[in-house]
Design an enzyme around this catalytic site. Structure first.
Site, PDB file in Angstrom:
ATOM      1  N   ASP A 132       1.394  -1.079   0.002  1.00 53.63           N
ATOM      2  CA  ASP A 132       0.393  -0.091   0.628  1.00 53.63           C
ATOM      3  C   ASP A 132       1.482   1.438  -0.363  1.00 53.63           C
ATOM      4  OD1 ASP A 132      -2.866   1.324   0.801  1.00 53.63           O
ATOM      5  OD2 ASP A 132      -1.709   2.618   2.291  1.00 53.63           O
TER       6      ASP A 132
ATOM      7  N   HIS B 299      -7.411  -6.164  -1.072  1.00 51.87           N
ATOM      8  CA  HIS B 299      -6.041  -5.168  -1.037  1.00 51.87           C
ATOM      9  C   HIS B 299      -4.562  -5.826   0.104  1.00 51.87           C
ATOM     10  CE1 HIS B 299      -4.107  -1.465  -1.153  1.00 51.87           C
ATOM     11  NE2 HIS B 299      -4.309  -1.214   0.349  1.00 51.87           N
TER      12      HIS B 299
END
Length: 331
Positions: free
Chosen positions: A111, A305
């Site tokens: 991320d 994610h």
């Protein structure tokens, strides 16, 4: 009373320590010995995001070190918004390597940590000899000013990066119920849910209004959520959100690196059910040009994610396979 002996990390025993860097103090969790692998988390997480990879890398013969990024956990949290510009994060990572007594390291990020890892490799190739990026694909610096790009997205709705910009605004939504907000964010971006729509906030609404209700995803236990929530309940969210509030500063600071590829050996791992992967599909297609040292790229099916937490064994295996080519363990 006998003097307590220092505890050294082994493949089976992680050690917490706080090291001094030029910009403050960085909390590290270290496991194993061998070539150094620095693990950098994203938003809204902590070193704990790497809890599965620390023992796996240690067992494979590596010195795995997961940090709390500045503003998180037990690391320094400077008051000024501009203290969270990318140059400061790169300096922190470089300082951690030196504080650990090493001259070089492989760096891996997820991320925001993926972007921090990429820029660490871009700016300090003498220190970071290889780079792994999870969930957020590398794209070279350049293009329009970020705030202008984000303001143009979503039509009447507000893109979450723009929503995060004004100090105090997102904090007012999150901090009254840290645990609940984190549960919604983690669930909403998991492979089981794939709620890409939660990145956009309707006028007068909150980001959490689109979070899914229901049980936690299979990869996240109540005890895991307690760890993440406990850290943010203690620190608040301002330090974490300040990373987003420096994107225009980064655009100016890193102008000299516009268009530049990362030439070190690299790795990308993304989730096929992650909205970030979909948005950055052009960046993934451009890897032959932007990552000429790319060793391998992987999109994991049915994965959202939080790739290294959703698919811990798969991601750890891919990391170890890659590490053996870029930082072989010597007997």
């Amino acid at each position: 009373m006998p003097e307590q002996q220092p505890v050294h990390p082994t493949a089976h025993h992680p050690v917490h320590r706080v090291v001094e860097v030029p910009g403050g103090r960085i909390h590290c969790v270290e496991q194993g010995s061998g070539p150094l692998v620095l693990l950098v988390h994203g938003f809204p997480e902590s070193w704990y995001s790497w809890r599965h990879q620390l023992p796996a890398l240690a067992d494979a013969g590596y010195r795995a070190v997961a940090i709390d990024v500045r503003g998180y956990g037990r690391s320094s949290a400077p008051a000024g918004v501009d203290a969270y510009r990318m140059l400061a994060h790169v300096a922190d990572n470089t300082g951690v390597v030196a504080a650990l007594g090493e001259r070089t390291a492989v760096i891996v990020g997820h991320d925001w940590g993926s972007r921090i890892a990429a820029d660490s490799a871009l700016l300090r190739p003498d220190v970071f000899t290889a780079v792994g990026m999870l969930s957020v694909a590398y794209s070279p610096h350049g293009g329009p000013r970020p705030s202008e790009v984000f303001a143009s997205m979503g039509g009447e709705e507000e893109f979450y990066v723009s929503y995060f910009q004004r100090p105090g605004r997102a904090e007012a939504e999150i901090e009254p119920d840290v645990r609940g907000w984190l549960a919604g964010m983690y669930t909403g971006l998991s492979g089981e849910e794939n709620h890409g729509g939660l990145f956009f906030v309707p006028p007068g609404a909150r980001m959490a209004d689109r979070f899914p209700a229901g049980p936690l995803p299979a990869w996240l236990s109540e005890a895991d959520l307690d760890v993440f929530a406990g850290e943010f309940e203690r620190t608040g969210f301002t330090g974490a959100l300040n990373r987003y509030r420096n994107m225009d500063r980064d655009w100016e600071d890193l102008a000299a690196w516009r268009g530049m590829p990362i030439t070190q050996p690299s790795l990308f791992i993304g989730g096929a059910a992650d909205a970030s992967t979909t948005w950055l599909s052009d960046a993934i297609d451009a890897f032959p040009t932007t990552l000429p040292g790319l060793v391998s790229s992987h999109l994991l099916p049915d994965t959202g994610h939080w790739v290294q937490q959703e698919q811990p064994e798969r991601v750890s295996g891919l990391l170890v396979d890659w590490l053996r080519t870029v930082a072989p363990v010597t007997a």
